[in-house]
Design a protein around this motif. Structure first.
Motif, PDB file in Angstrom:
ATOM      1  N   ASP A  46      33.928  47.733  55.697  1.00 50.74           N
ATOM      2  CA  ASP A  46      34.346  48.975  56.366  1.00 50.74           C
ATOM      3  C   ASP A  46      35.299  49.771  55.480  1.00 50.74           C
ATOM      4  O   ASP A  46      35.167  50.987  55.352  1.00 50.74           O
ATOM      5  N   LYS A  86      33.361  51.366  52.641  1.00 47.78           N
ATOM      6  CA  LYS A  86      32.556  52.488  53.116  1.00 47.78           C
ATOM      7  C   LYS A  86      33.406  53.746  53.276  1.00 47.78           C
ATOM      8  O   LYS A  86      33.033  54.829  52.841  1.00 47.78           O
ATOM      9  N   TYR A  87      34.556  53.620  53.906  1.00 49.58           N
ATOM     10  CA  TYR A  87      35.389  54.798  54.157  1.00 49.58           C
ATOM     11  C   TYR A  87      36.166  55.253  52.916  1.00 49.58           C
ATOM     12  O   TYR A  87      36.453  56.424  52.769  1.00 49.58           O
ATOM     13  N   TRP A 119      26.254  54.094  55.224  1.00 47.49           N
ATOM     14  CA  TRP A 119      26.187  52.699  55.668  1.00 47.49           C
ATOM     15  C   TRP A 119      25.065  51.948  54.983  1.00 47.49           C
ATOM     16  O   TRP A 119      25.234  50.813  54.541  1.00 47.49           O
ATOM     17  N   TRP A 175      24.613  45.835  56.382  1.00 44.77           N
ATOM     18  CA  TRP A 175      25.363  47.040  56.742  1.00 44.77           C
ATOM     19  C   TRP A 175      25.372  47.217  58.255  1.00 44.77           C
ATOM     20  O   TRP A 175      26.341  47.717  58.815  1.00 44.77           O
ATOM     21  N   LYS A 176      24.303  46.787  58.916  1.00 39.33           N
ATOM     22  CA  LYS A 176      24.235  46.927  60.377  1.00 39.33           C
ATOM     23  C   LYS A 176      25.298  46.081  61.055  1.00 39.33           C
ATOM     24  O   LYS A 176      25.914  46.497  62.036  1.00 39.33           O
ATOM     25  N   HIS A 216      28.676  47.797  60.543  1.00 37.62           N
ATOM     26  CA  HIS A 216      28.742  49.013  61.369  1.00 37.62           C
ATOM     27  C   HIS A 216      28.878  48.671  62.845  1.00 37.62           C
ATOM     28  O   HIS A 216      29.707  49.251  63.553  1.00 37.62           O
ATOM     29  N   ASN A 217      28.091  47.716  63.305  1.00 36.01           N
ATOM     30  CA  ASN A 217      28.145  47.342  64.730  1.00 36.01           C
ATOM     31  C   ASN A 217      29.493  46.747  65.109  1.00 36.01           C
ATOM     32  O   ASN A 217      30.031  47.035  66.180  1.00 36.01           O
ATOM     33  N   ARG A 223      32.094  49.540  65.360  1.00 34.36           N
ATOM     34  CA  ARG A 223      31.944  50.278  66.626  1.00 34.36           C
ATOM     35  C   ARG A 223      32.413  49.452  67.817  1.00 34.36           C
ATOM     36  O   ARG A 223      33.089  49.957  68.711  1.00 34.36           O
TER      37      ARG A 223
END
Length: 130
Positions: free
Chosen positions: A36, A39-40, A46, A56-57, A60-61, A64
């Motif tokens: 994370d 990425k930012y 992603w 990546w999923k 990301h999940n 969130r």
């Protein structure tokens, strides 16, 4: 750049258990947080995360899910409290025009009394539209 061992030692106890309510065991939280942050920091989409961060999923999940259940807020609040207790924070308060309200007259507030009716003026002697 990934988390140092000292940073991880502060964050790890604040995170949820790695065994979710359903399914198997989550992969390492540290790897997900590093993904994370990468990425930012880089602005990478992603789907273009390097393979060493894993799926990546998954990253990301979990980002969130932790945002929705308040995990990130709890982590941030606890880290902020720790840093403040250690005197590592220098609090600066800034006020600018985006948060300062104008006086009611500057904001075109209605004056006391009834509001005049809005009518479309028609010249005298001219036929009314209609």
């Amino acid at each position: 750049m990934s988390l140092t061992d000292a940073q991880w030692a502060r964050i790890e106890p604040l995170l949820p258990d790695r065994t979710p309510r359903q399914g198997g065991r989550w992969r390492d939280h540290r790897q997900v947080i590093d993904a994370d942050a990468f990425k930012y920091r880089t602005g990478t989409p992603w789907m273009d995360l390097p393979e060493h961060f894993g799926s990546w999923k998954g990253a990301h999940n979990r980002l969130r899910m932790w945002a929705a259940d308040g995990t990130w807020e709890r982590v941030f609040t606890a880290l902020l409290a720790q840093a403040d207790a250690e005197g590592a924070l220098d609090w600066v308060v800034a006020v600018d025009s985006t948060i300062v309200r104008a006086h009611q007259h500057a904001a075109r507030a209605r004056q006391k009394g009834p509001r005049p009716a809005s009518r479309t003026p028609t010249p005298s002697g001219a036929p009314a539209a209609g």
